[in-house]
Design a protein around this motif. Structure first.
Motif, mmCIF file in Angstrom:
data_model
loop_
_atom_site.group_PDB
_atom_site.id
_atom_site.type_symbol
_atom_site.label_atom_id
_atom_site.label_comp_id
_atom_site.label_asym_id
_atom_site.label_seq_id
_atom_site.Cartn_x
_atom_site.Cartn_y
_atom_site.Cartn_z
ATOM 1 N N LYS A 85 15.628 -18.071 -15.004
ATOM 2 C CA LYS A 85 15.034 -16.739 -15.057
ATOM 3 C C LYS A 85 14.078 -16.540 -13.904
ATOM 4 C CE LYS A 85 13.097 -13.367 -18.266
ATOM 5 N NZ LYS A 85 12.669 -13.090 -19.648
ATOM 6 N N LEU A 86 14.020 -15.301 -13.413
ATOM 7 C CA LEU A 86 13.059 -14.880 -12.401
ATOM 8 C C LEU A 86 12.233 -13.744 -12.972
ATOM 9 C CD1 LEU A 86 15.331 -14.548 -9.237
ATOM 10 C CD2 LEU A 86 14.004 -16.528 -9.924
ATOM 11 N N SER A 87 11.014 -13.608 -12.476
ATOM 12 C CA SER A 87 10.188 -12.477 -12.858
ATOM 13 C C SER A 87 9.287 -12.088 -11.694
ATOM 14 C CB SER A 87 9.320 -12.814 -14.080
ATOM 15 O OG SER A 87 8.472 -11.725 -14.414
ATOM 16 N N GLU A 88 9.158 -10.789 -11.487
ATOM 17 C CA GLU A 88 8.192 -10.220 -10.553
ATOM 18 C C GLU A 88 7.275 -9.327 -11.400
ATOM 19 O OE1 GLU A 88 10.676 -9.474 -6.554
ATOM 20 O OE2 GLU A 88 11.650 -8.735 -8.372
ATOM 21 N N PRO A 89 6.308 -9.919 -12.087
ATOM 22 C CA PRO A 89 5.589 -9.221 -13.153
ATOM 23 C C PRO A 89 4.785 -8.020 -12.673
ATOM 24 C CG PRO A 89 4.522 -11.299 -12.638
ATOM 25 C CD PRO A 89 5.824 -11.298 -11.902
ATOM 26 N N GLN A 90 4.772 -7.014 -13.518
ATOM 27 C CA GLN A 90 3.969 -5.829 -13.314
ATOM 28 C C GLN A 90 2.788 -5.854 -14.287
ATOM 29 O OE1 GLN A 90 6.346 -2.231 -13.563
ATOM 30 N NE2 GLN A 90 8.193 -3.364 -13.002
ATOM 31 N N PRO A 91 1.721 -5.151 -13.974
ATOM 32 C CA PRO A 91 0.609 -5.081 -14.921
ATOM 33 C C PRO A 91 1.054 -4.378 -16.200
ATOM 34 C CG PRO A 91 0.290 -3.516 -13.125
ATOM 35 C CD PRO A 91 1.440 -4.387 -12.739
ATOM 36 N N THR A 92 0.568 -4.865 -17.315
ATOM 37 C CA THR A 92 0.910 -4.262 -18.598
ATOM 38 C C THR A 92 0.132 -2.954 -18.784
ATOM 39 O OG1 THR A 92 -0.866 -5.408 -19.768
ATOM 40 C CG2 THR A 92 1.256 -6.565 -19.565
ATOM 41 N N SER A 127 -15.024 -19.780 -9.430
ATOM 42 C CA SER A 127 -15.459 -19.952 -10.816
ATOM 43 C C SER A 127 -15.870 -18.639 -11.462
ATOM 44 C CB SER A 127 -16.628 -20.948 -10.885
ATOM 45 O OG SER A 127 -16.224 -22.221 -10.426
ATOM 46 N N GLN A 128 -16.141 -17.620 -10.654
ATOM 47 C CA GLN A 128 -16.570 -16.326 -11.179
ATOM 48 C C GLN A 128 -15.410 -15.352 -11.378
ATOM 49 O OE1 GLN A 128 -19.639 -14.924 -8.504
ATOM 50 N NE2 GLN A 128 -20.802 -16.831 -8.703
ATOM 51 N N MET A 129 -14.205 -15.734 -10.968
ATOM 52 C CA MET A 129 -13.048 -14.864 -11.154
ATOM 53 C C MET A 129 -12.732 -14.731 -12.643
ATOM 54 S SD MET A 129 -10.483 -16.131 -8.113
ATOM 55 C CE MET A 129 -9.263 -14.856 -8.511
ATOM 56 N N PRO A 130 -12.233 -13.576 -13.075
ATOM 57 C CA PRO A 130 -11.925 -13.400 -14.501
ATOM 58 C C PRO A 130 -11.033 -14.484 -15.078
ATOM 59 C CG PRO A 130 -11.846 -11.290 -13.387
ATOM 60 C CD PRO A 130 -12.031 -12.331 -12.305
ATOM 61 N N ARG A 131 -9.995 -14.907 -14.331
ATOM 62 C CA ARG A 131 -9.102 -15.933 -14.859
ATOM 63 C C ARG A 131 -9.804 -17.278 -14.996
ATOM 64 N NH1 ARG A 131 -4.007 -16.841 -12.532
ATOM 65 N NH2 ARG A 131 -3.867 -14.689 -11.824
ATOM 66 N N LEU A 188 1.527 -1.712 -9.205
ATOM 67 C CA LEU A 188 2.905 -1.272 -9.415
ATOM 68 C C LEU A 188 3.608 -0.968 -8.090
ATOM 69 C CD1 LEU A 188 2.374 1.189 -12.403
ATOM 70 C CD2 LEU A 188 3.396 -1.095 -12.506
ATOM 71 N N ARG A 189 2.870 -1.025 -7.009
ATOM 72 C CA ARG A 189 3.406 -0.588 -5.717
ATOM 73 C C ARG A 189 4.012 -1.725 -4.905
ATOM 74 N NH1 ARG A 189 -1.454 2.799 -3.199
ATOM 75 N NH2 ARG A 189 0.103 3.097 -1.543
ATOM 76 N N ARG A 190 3.699 -2.932 -5.265
ATOM 77 C CA ARG A 190 4.296 -4.092 -4.589
ATOM 78 C C ARG A 190 4.137 -5.312 -5.488
ATOM 79 N NH1 ARG A 190 -0.013 -6.125 -5.465
ATOM 80 N NH2 ARG A 190 -1.811 -6.362 -4.096
ATOM 81 N N PRO A 191 5.045 -6.278 -5.389
ATOM 82 C CA PRO A 191 4.928 -7.469 -6.227
ATOM 83 C C PRO A 191 3.859 -8.409 -5.689
ATOM 84 C CG PRO A 191 6.820 -7.677 -4.796
ATOM 85 C CD PRO A 191 6.255 -6.301 -4.552
ATOM 86 N N LEU A 192 3.086 -8.958 -6.600
ATOM 87 C CA LEU A 192 2.052 -9.923 -6.233
ATOM 88 C C LEU A 192 2.491 -11.348 -6.538
ATOM 89 C CD1 LEU A 192 -0.823 -10.593 -5.292
ATOM 90 C CD2 LEU A 192 -1.621 -10.027 -7.606
ATOM 91 N N PHE A 193 3.265 -11.511 -7.613
ATOM 92 C CA PHE A 193 3.672 -12.845 -8.055
ATOM 93 C C PHE A 193 5.187 -12.956 -8.146
ATOM 94 C CE2 PHE A 193 -0.349 -11.920 -10.424
ATOM 95 C CZ PHE A 193 -1.166 -12.799 -9.744
ATOM 96 N N LEU A 194 5.661 -14.182 -7.965
ATOM 97 C CA LEU A 194 7.048 -14.538 -8.230
ATOM 98 C C LEU A 194 7.049 -15.706 -9.209
ATOM 99 C CD1 LEU A 194 10.117 -14.278 -7.617
ATOM 100 C CD2 LEU A 194 9.760 -15.928 -5.761
ATOM 101 N N ALA A 234 -5.304 -13.748 -16.735
ATOM 102 C CA ALA A 234 -4.407 -13.947 -15.594
ATOM 103 C C ALA A 234 -3.321 -12.877 -15.640
ATOM 104 C CB ALA A 234 -3.793 -15.342 -15.637
ATOM 105 N N GLY A 235 -3.213 -12.081 -14.581
ATOM 106 C CA GLY A 235 -2.309 -10.947 -14.584
ATOM 107 C C GLY A 235 -0.855 -11.296 -14.848
#
Length: 245
Positions: free
Chosen positions: A210-217, A16-20, A231-237, A28-29
């Motif tokens: 569509k697929l996405s491996e999002p990077q931080p903006t 509950s304390q996480m930013p998202r 930017l060094r590895r994907p966290l989400f698919l 949410a990143g």
């Protein structure tokens, strides 16, 4: 196995304390990439599986969805979602993803955010989502990236000074259960390869759009310089698919 860590009060308090959890979708990143992958929801019947605090349910209604159902196994999650929702067109129900019991064709859109890596049989879920979608229906979801889930440690390899040297990938092809650490707790996740995820969708009758491996903006990295490590590895698919008929 139906895991319900979020009804553990200590774990739920940390979550509950996480930013998202506090700020919602904008914190949410992956949201900046996931939002444009969602289908037109105007007038649609939407199901959110693993709905958590109901952020995506409320977003669907903001986009004109006719009705929204959010399911989650956690009473704590659902209680918070109900507290934050004032909309008779949104229904929350306690139900495990593995127990989906709606009639065939009951929904036009199914969405899921960071829930399906907790499910052992993704292939069965794909077939069930296909069944309950109307012809031409859409399935959009996010999971932790297989590069991230391959090792149970889910952590960097550090140098002698604590610097992040690299993100190790090992046991990638060894699919199955991982005993991971999340919010200082042991949590069971299920690792599967990218090809297994894609093939489960295709074999269930979906066309992948569509697929996405999002990077931080850039904005995220400016606000939090440590985000550059993302930017060094994907966290989400993220995947957007449609029911093929």
């Amino acid at each position: 196995m139906k895991q319900n860590k979020y009804d553990d009060e200590g774990f739920f308090e940390k979550y509950s304390q996480m930013p998202r959890s506090v700020q919602g979708l904008d914190a949410a990143g992956e949201w900046a990439s996931f939002r444009p992958m969602l289908p037109d929801m105007n007038g649609k019947r939407v199901l959110d599986i693993g709905c958590g605090f109901g952020w995506h349910c409320r977003y669907a209604r903001e986009q004109g969805a006719a009705s929204v159902v959010g399911i989650d196994i956690s009473e704590n999650m659902l209680a918070r979602a109900r507290e934050m929702t004032d909309d008779a067109a949104i229904t929350y129900r306690r139900l495990a993803i593995e127990d989906l019991d709606y009639p065939a064709g009951a929904f036009d859109v199914v969405i899921s955010s960071l829930a399906l890596h907790y499910i052992e049989r993704f292939d069965i879920v794909c077939r069930e989502v296909h069944r309950l979608l109307a012809p031409g229906g859409s399935f959009a979801f996010s999971v932790e990236h297989p590069v991230f889930t391959a090792r149970a440690a889910q952590d960097w390899h550090y140098g002698p000074g604590g610097e992040k040297l690299h993100w190790p990938v090992d046991d990638y092809y060894g699919e199955g259960l991982r005993q991971a650490r999340f919010l200082e707790n042991n949590v069971i996740k299920y690792h599967r390869t990218v090809s297994s995820i894609m093939n489960a969708l295709i074999e269930a009758g979906f066309v992948i759009r569509k697929l996405s491996e999002p990077q931080p903006t850039p904005e995220m990295m400016k606000a939090n310089p440590s985000m550059r490590d993302e930017l060094r590895r994907p966290l989400f698919l993220l995947i957007a698919a449609e029911r093929q008929d």
